[in-house]
Design a protein around this motif. Structure first.
Motif, PDB file in Angstrom:
ATOM      1  N   PRO A 194       0.802  -1.229   0.000  1.00 46.65           N
ATOM      2  CA  PRO A 194       0.000   0.000   0.000  1.00 46.65           C
ATOM      3  C   PRO A 194       0.831   1.273   0.000  1.00 46.65           C
ATOM      4  N   LYS A 195       1.972   1.243   0.678  1.00 41.90           N
ATOM      5  CA  LYS A 195       2.871   2.394   0.669  1.00 41.90           C
ATOM      6  C   LYS A 195       4.084   2.035  -0.183  1.00 41.90           C
ATOM      7  N   HIS A 196       4.270   2.767  -1.271  1.00 44.88           N
ATOM      8  CA  HIS A 196       5.401   2.460  -2.134  1.00 44.88           C
ATOM      9  C   HIS A 196       5.776   3.677  -2.974  1.00 44.88           C
ATOM     10  N   GLN A 197       6.964   3.618  -3.519  1.00 44.79           N
ATOM     11  CA  GLN A 197       7.445   4.626  -4.457  1.00 44.79           C
ATOM     12  C   GLN A 197       8.126   3.890  -5.600  1.00 44.79           C
ATOM     13  N   ILE A 198       7.863   4.332  -6.829  1.00 44.66           N
ATOM     14  CA  ILE A 198       8.478   3.715  -8.009  1.00 44.66           C
ATOM     15  C   ILE A 198       9.579   4.622  -8.524  1.00 44.66           C
ATOM     16  N   SER A 199      10.768   4.054  -8.686  1.00 49.96           N
ATOM     17  CA  SER A 199      11.909   4.783  -9.231  1.00 49.96           C
ATOM     18  C   SER A 199      12.279   4.156 -10.574  1.00 49.96           C
ATOM     19  N   ASP A 200      11.948   4.850 -11.661  1.00 49.17           N
ATOM     20  CA  ASP A 200      12.189   4.349 -13.011  1.00 49.17           C
ATOM     21  C   ASP A 200      13.459   4.995 -13.557  1.00 49.17           C
ATOM     22  N   LEU A 233       7.239  -0.355   4.741  1.00 48.34           N
ATOM     23  CA  LEU A 233       6.750  -1.434   5.590  1.00 48.34           C
ATOM     24  C   LEU A 233       6.416  -0.908   6.981  1.00 48.34           C
ATOM     25  N   PRO A 234       5.775  -1.730   7.798  1.00 52.34           N
ATOM     26  CA  PRO A 234       5.474  -1.305   9.165  1.00 52.34           C
ATOM     27  C   PRO A 234       6.735  -0.948   9.954  1.00 52.34           C
TER      28      PRO A 234
END
Length: 278
Positions: free
Chosen positions: A123-129, A147-148
């Motif tokens: 649910p919590k994420h960041q995409i680095s392309d 993560l928790p």
């Protein structure tokens, strides 16, 4: 999310993890009440749940095959290098203390689809392309999962050519210094020439991967050959033979030039800054 990931309580206090960070930078790995071995074991438990989650994806439905999945917890030596570079980041805020890598034979669109499937797990994420704007030639897509308990995991998603190039560059960095991952070059003229040639090959790989789908078969054959060449170079630098250096530079330069001629100039070496979570 705590229940889903079953992240156990941290085996440290704010004061002890700060003290351990400072000690690792100084060259040690233990302070009263806390060692990096304890931290390593704790992160390993978290990583197993991340890997289990990755196993729930329908890879065949997305990319037509099962990928290769590898994972690891950072060793104290590699963590020390990163803490020195990021001198104000708390240890537990380092994004890639735990990480996994998903590698497969796939098109860029399939890579996009797989990235979205992996990102959806967290649910919590960041995409680095880093494909269009690479770092010292490095191209891949990273998903940084929050993560928790305020920690992170990094999942790298690479095509086979991207992975072969990265492994080759790592082997060259082991020989000429890891500074080449951060925009620097070897003092040796031949070493500098080699690094520049391999970075040019990254441009060629990008050009080929961007070609139209009607050329897919021919491009696939070329990419297979490039992947094999990168793997050969990797093996060479694990057991170096200086007499072969000129030959390898020539192969790399010729390969990069041919691929750029075929694919057009779709990419450049990019920013000379190492990605946070490579």
């Amino acid at each position: 999310m705590d229940d889903e990931f079953k992240v156990p309580p941290k085996p440290w206090t704010g004061a002890s993890i700060k003290a351990l960070r400072d000690e690792i930078v100084r060259g040690g790995e233990e302070v009263p009440g806390l060692s990096y071995q304890t931290v390593y074991v704790w992160y390993s438990r978290v990583l197993l749940d991340v890997v289990d989650r990755l196993g729930r994806i329908d890879y065949v439905g997305i990319i037509g095959e099962q990928p290769e999945i590898s994972f690891r917890v950072k060793t104290v030596d590699t963590l020390r290098d990163k803490l020195i570079r990021q001198d104000s980041t708390p240890l537990y805020r380092i994004h890639d203390i735990i990480g996994a890598r998903v590698t497969a034979s796939m098109t860029l669109q399939q890579q996009n689809d797989l990235v979205q499937a992996i990102a959806a797990l967290f649910p919590k994420h960041q995409i680095s392309d880093m494909r269009e704007h690479p770092h010292s030639g490095y191209r891949a897509v990273h998903v940084i999962a929050g993560l928790p308990r305020g920690i992170f995991a990094e999942i790298q998603i690479r095509t086979l050519p991207q992975d072969a190039w990265a492994n080759c560059y790592e082997a060259i960095a082991d020989r000429y210094g890891r500074e080449i991952r951060y925009g620097e070059y070897p003092d040796s003229p031949k070493g500098r020439e080699l690094v520049q040639a391999i970075q040019g090959t990254s441009d060629g790989i990008r050009s080929l991967e961007l070609l139209d789908s009607e050329q897919e078969i021919a491009v696939g054959d070329i990419l297979d050959n490039v992947t094999k060449m990168m793997r050969h170079l990797t093996e060479y630098y694990h057991a170096p033979n200086p007499q072969e250096l000129e030959k390898i530079i020539k192969i790399a330069n010729n390969t990069g030039s041919l691929m750029l001629k075929l694919g057009g100039e779709h990419g450049r070496n990019g920013d000379p800054v190492q990605p946070e979570d490579r």
